[in-house]
Enzyme design. Structure first.
Site, PDB file in Angstrom:
ATOM      1  N   CYS A   3      34.698 -17.519 -28.865  1.00 24.81           N
ATOM      2  CA  CYS A   3      35.541 -17.252 -27.694  1.00 24.81           C
ATOM      3  C   CYS A   3      36.951 -16.889 -28.172  1.00 24.81           C
ATOM      4  O   CYS A   3      37.594 -17.668 -28.891  1.00 24.81           O
ATOM      5  CB  CYS A   3      35.591 -18.482 -26.788  1.00 24.81           C
ATOM      6  N   CYS A   6      39.566 -19.509 -27.180  1.00 23.48           N
ATOM      7  CA  CYS A   6      39.441 -20.742 -27.980  1.00 23.48           C
ATOM      8  C   CYS A   6      40.049 -20.530 -29.356  1.00 23.48           C
ATOM      9  O   CYS A   6      40.705 -21.429 -29.902  1.00 23.48           O
ATOM     10  CB  CYS A   6      37.974 -21.154 -28.108  1.00 23.48           C
ATOM     11  N   ASP A  29      50.620 -12.480 -22.203  1.00 25.24           N
ATOM     12  CA  ASP A  29      49.527 -11.516 -22.168  1.00 25.24           C
ATOM     13  C   ASP A  29      49.863 -10.344 -23.100  1.00 25.24           C
ATOM     14  O   ASP A  29      50.997  -9.865 -23.150  1.00 25.24           O
ATOM     15  CB  ASP A  29      49.315 -11.019 -20.735  1.00 25.24           C
ATOM     16  N   HIS A  45      36.993 -25.397 -23.240  1.00 29.40           N
ATOM     17  CA  HIS A  45      36.372 -24.124 -22.857  1.00 29.40           C
ATOM     18  C   HIS A  45      35.580 -24.251 -21.560  1.00 29.40           C
ATOM     19  O   HIS A  45      34.769 -25.159 -21.396  1.00 29.40           O
ATOM     20  CB  HIS A  45      35.426 -23.617 -23.956  1.00 29.40           C
ATOM     21  N   ASN A  83      40.941 -13.879 -12.378  1.00 29.19           N
ATOM     22  CA  ASN A  83      39.785 -13.022 -12.207  1.00 29.19           C
ATOM     23  C   ASN A  83      38.525 -13.803 -12.537  1.00 29.19           C
ATOM     24  O   ASN A  83      38.502 -14.584 -13.496  1.00 29.19           O
ATOM     25  CB  ASN A  83      39.903 -11.799 -13.105  1.00 29.19           C
ATOM     26  N   HIS A  94      36.954 -17.161 -20.664  1.00 28.85           N
ATOM     27  CA  HIS A  94      37.542 -18.509 -20.802  1.00 28.85           C
ATOM     28  C   HIS A  94      38.543 -18.587 -19.653  1.00 28.85           C
ATOM     29  O   HIS A  94      39.463 -17.760 -19.578  1.00 28.85           O
ATOM     30  CB  HIS A  94      38.224 -18.648 -22.173  1.00 28.85           C
ATOM     31  N   HIS A  96      41.345 -18.601 -17.189  1.00 34.15           N
ATOM     32  CA  HIS A  96      42.784 -18.421 -17.389  1.00 34.15           C
ATOM     33  C   HIS A  96      43.414 -17.983 -16.074  1.00 34.15           C
ATOM     34  O   HIS A  96      42.811 -17.264 -15.290  1.00 34.15           O
ATOM     35  CB  HIS A  96      43.077 -17.387 -18.491  1.00 34.15           C
TER      36      HIS A  96
END
Ligand code: DGP
Length: 110
Positions: A3, A6, A29, A45, A83, A94, A96
């Protein structure tokens, strides 16, 4: 551990950290959509909000408030977005929360 987020939390991939505590990690971002664009994640996770429990959401809320304070967003406001899945155009699986601010944002949501 395959991931991406992660690996960012573990420090294996560099990120620009904005805030961290026991449960939450927040970083800028890579493709900002506003003058301030920070991602707030649970360290544990989980794919998306469908896998989150109330305790996780409370921890994320505290993280969002800390990020808003650190980034000077609290006075004029900001937007949060998460999203979920294909129709939500989630690209990293993951959970967010996007925190967007630093300017007047567009009125459209979709
Ligand atoms: P979403 O499309 O909602 O799953 O958002 C994923 C966001 O993650 C997207 O806005 C770009 C960001 N992103 C993807 N890879 C990286 C990365 O390696 N570093 C950082 N800082 N952000 C990333």
């Amino acid at each position: 551990m395959d991931c991406l987020f992660c690996r960012i939390i573990a420090g294996e991939i560099p990120s620009t950290k904005v805030y961290e505590d026991e449960n939450v990690y927040a970083f800028r971002d890579i493709n900002p959509q506003a003058p301030v664009h920070v991602l707030v994640l649970p360290k544990k996770h989980m794919a998306n909000i469908l896998e989150a429990d109330g305790a996780t959401m409370a921890q994320l809320t505290e993280g969002i408030k800390r990020v808003a304070d650190i980034e000077g967003l609290s006075k004029d406001g900001f937007r949060i977005v998460s999203n979920c899945g294909r129709n939500g155009c989630q690209s990293v699986e993951h959970l967010h929360i996007h925190v967007l601010g630093g300017a007047k944002l567009s009125e459209g949501m979709a």
